[in-house]
Structure formats: C-alpha cells, structure tokens
Design a protein around this motif. Structure first.
Motif, mmCIF file in Angstrom:
data_model
loop_
_atom_site.group_PDB
_atom_site.id
_atom_site.type_symbol
_atom_site.label_atom_id
_atom_site.label_comp_id
_atom_site.label_asym_id
_atom_site.label_seq_id
_atom_site.Cartn_x
_atom_site.Cartn_y
_atom_site.Cartn_z
ATOM 1 N N GLN A 69 0.812 -1.212 0.000
ATOM 2 C CA GLN A 69 0.000 0.000 0.000
ATOM 3 C C GLN A 69 0.850 1.268 0.000
ATOM 4 O O GLN A 69 0.572 2.220 -0.728
ATOM 5 N N GLU B 93 -5.595 0.034 -7.002
ATOM 6 C CA GLU B 93 -6.405 -0.247 -5.830
ATOM 7 C C GLU B 93 -7.125 -1.581 -5.979
ATOM 8 O O GLU B 93 -7.273 -2.337 -5.015
ATOM 9 N N HIS B 94 -7.551 -1.877 -7.200
ATOM 10 C CA HIS B 94 -8.230 -3.149 -7.456
ATOM 11 C C HIS B 94 -7.331 -4.338 -7.117
ATOM 12 O O HIS B 94 -7.811 -5.360 -6.619
ATOM 13 N N HIS C 197 -7.454 -5.998 -3.812
ATOM 14 C CA HIS C 197 -8.649 -6.786 -3.478
ATOM 15 C C HIS C 197 -8.637 -8.154 -4.159
ATOM 16 O O HIS C 197 -9.667 -8.838 -4.206
ATOM 17 N N LYS D 205 -7.529 -11.865 0.350
ATOM 18 C CA LYS D 205 -8.136 -11.524 1.632
ATOM 19 C C LYS D 205 -7.227 -11.996 2.748
ATOM 20 O O LYS D 205 -6.725 -13.123 2.699
ATOM 21 N N TRP E 259 -15.673 -11.811 -1.230
ATOM 22 C CA TRP E 259 -15.507 -10.700 -0.263
ATOM 23 C C TRP E 259 -15.699 -9.376 -0.975
ATOM 24 O O TRP E 259 -15.728 -9.321 -2.168
#
Length: 228
Positions: free
Chosen positions: A182, A193-194, A197, A200, A228
């Motif tokens: 990050q 940003e994708h 994800h 998890k 999620w």
C-alpha cells in the motif's frame, strides 16, 4: 572455431535437448496424474513449522473441513504447513495430493498423501498447483511461499487465469507486506487499488471452506465474483 570448441557446442546443445524432453515428460506426467482431481484447494506455507504450532493446527483443521466438503487438498508435499494440509485432508477422508520437488534439504515427502507426484523443476510444479486449484490458502512462509503467492496474483491480475479466492492467513505475519504494497507500490502507481482486493487477509479460518464453496457454486452458474 576449433574442434574442441565445436564439440563443446554440440555437447551443450545435446544437453539442452535432453533437458527439454525431461521438462515435457514432467508436464505430461502431471497432466495425466491430475486430470481427474476435480475441485481442489492448494495450501501453502512454511516447511519449518512444527506440528504443535498454531498455524499447523489451523491448516490441518481447514484441510479437514475442505475435504469433508468434497475438495481435494494440494500441497507441495513436504513438512510443516504442507504436512498439515495433507494430514487434515486424509483425516477428512479426502484426496490428499503432494506435489514434491527435488531439493537438497527440507523436502522429504510427508506421510499423509493419497497421491504423490515428484518434480525436478519448480516451474512445472507451479503450473500444476495453479491449473488444478479452485482456491489458494497461504499460511506464513518464506521465499517459496511468497513466490507461489505472487505467481497466482500475477496470473489473476493479468487475466491469464480466471480469478479465484486467495487467502493470506495471519494478519500480523502479513502486516509488513501489506504496508509495503500500500505504501510503496500503490502509492507509486505500480499496482492499482483493485489489485489490493485480489486477496483476503484473515486470522479466522472457520469461514474459508464455506466461502470457497460459495465461489465454486457461483463459478458454475456463470459468475466469478470473489467471496468478499
């Protein structure tokens, strides 16, 4: 080029040709022996974890849960977390596959495998681990574990494979890696940003089996949404 140099080139080419055939043979063996695996989850983690460690017990229980839900368990076939995954699968009366690789240390096959494959080349084994998996569960580990993790994430990110659930178990263990992703990669724009994800991070493994099953059902109904 003198006679000795020519012979050296000929010998090198012959050696590379035989290596190519060995590589092809490993791929053929892997495809043949894993063709009927069906739905499967790959469990990664350190070979150095002892049987009384919390992560070992979690991996063992998760593999048991997944096996009882009808999933084969695939591991690298060695000790530590790999043994925990294979052991839990056998205790859950499921198929327990160990994809062993020749190493000078740490990689004696564990005794909890219903199917044991042996590979010389890491990259052949990596293809098998990804090709036949419905999900990856990554427990704390070292270079090999991280290598497998980013191999899967890269293939998902670049859409070379269909997306599938990737879990990192151990919030505190993976915290530094997440901060680096990050604070450095995302901030520099080298990932999106994708991409954050695509996986998890959890401490609690008790919902993973149900979430993977939900994903598997959605896949067969035309959806590919991560759970999620």
């Amino acid at each position: 080029m003198d006679t000795m140099e020519k012979q050296y080139v000929i010998d090198a080419l012959a050696e590379d040709s035989w290596r190519m055939f060995r590589i092809m043979g490993e791929f053929v063996q892997g495809f043949e022996e894993m063709a009927d695996v069906g739905k499967a989850v790959t469990i990664f983690g350190s070979a150095r974890v002892k049987a009384d460690a919390d992560t070992y017990l979690k991996a063992r229980q998760l593999a048991n849960d997944l096996a009882r839900s009808g999933y084969a368990i695939i591991t690298g076939g060695g000790p530590g977390i790999m043994e925990a995954g294979n052991r839990g699968a056998m205790e859950g009366e499921g198929r327990s596959l160990g994809l062993n690789v020749d190493l000078p240390h740490e990689q004696a096959p564990n005794g909890y495998q219903t199917d044991s494959l042996k590979f010389k080349y890491f990259f052949v084994r990596k293809v098998m681990l990804v090709k036949y998996s419905t999900a990856f569960v990554v427990f704390p580990g070292g270079f090999g574990t991280i290598d497998e993790l980013f191999e899967a994430l890269t293939l998902i990110q670049t859409r070379k494979i269909k997306p599938f659930p990737v879990y990192l178990v151990g919030v505190e263990y993976w915290r530094g890696l997440l901060q680096w992703l990050q604070g450095t990669l995302l901030r520099a724009g080298t990932i999106s940003e994708h991409d954050m994800h695509l996986f998890k991070v959890v401490d609690d493994c008790t919902t993973i089996a149900d979430e993977i099953e939900d994903y598997y059902r959605s896949e067969h109904h035309g959806g590919f949404n991560l759970p999620w």
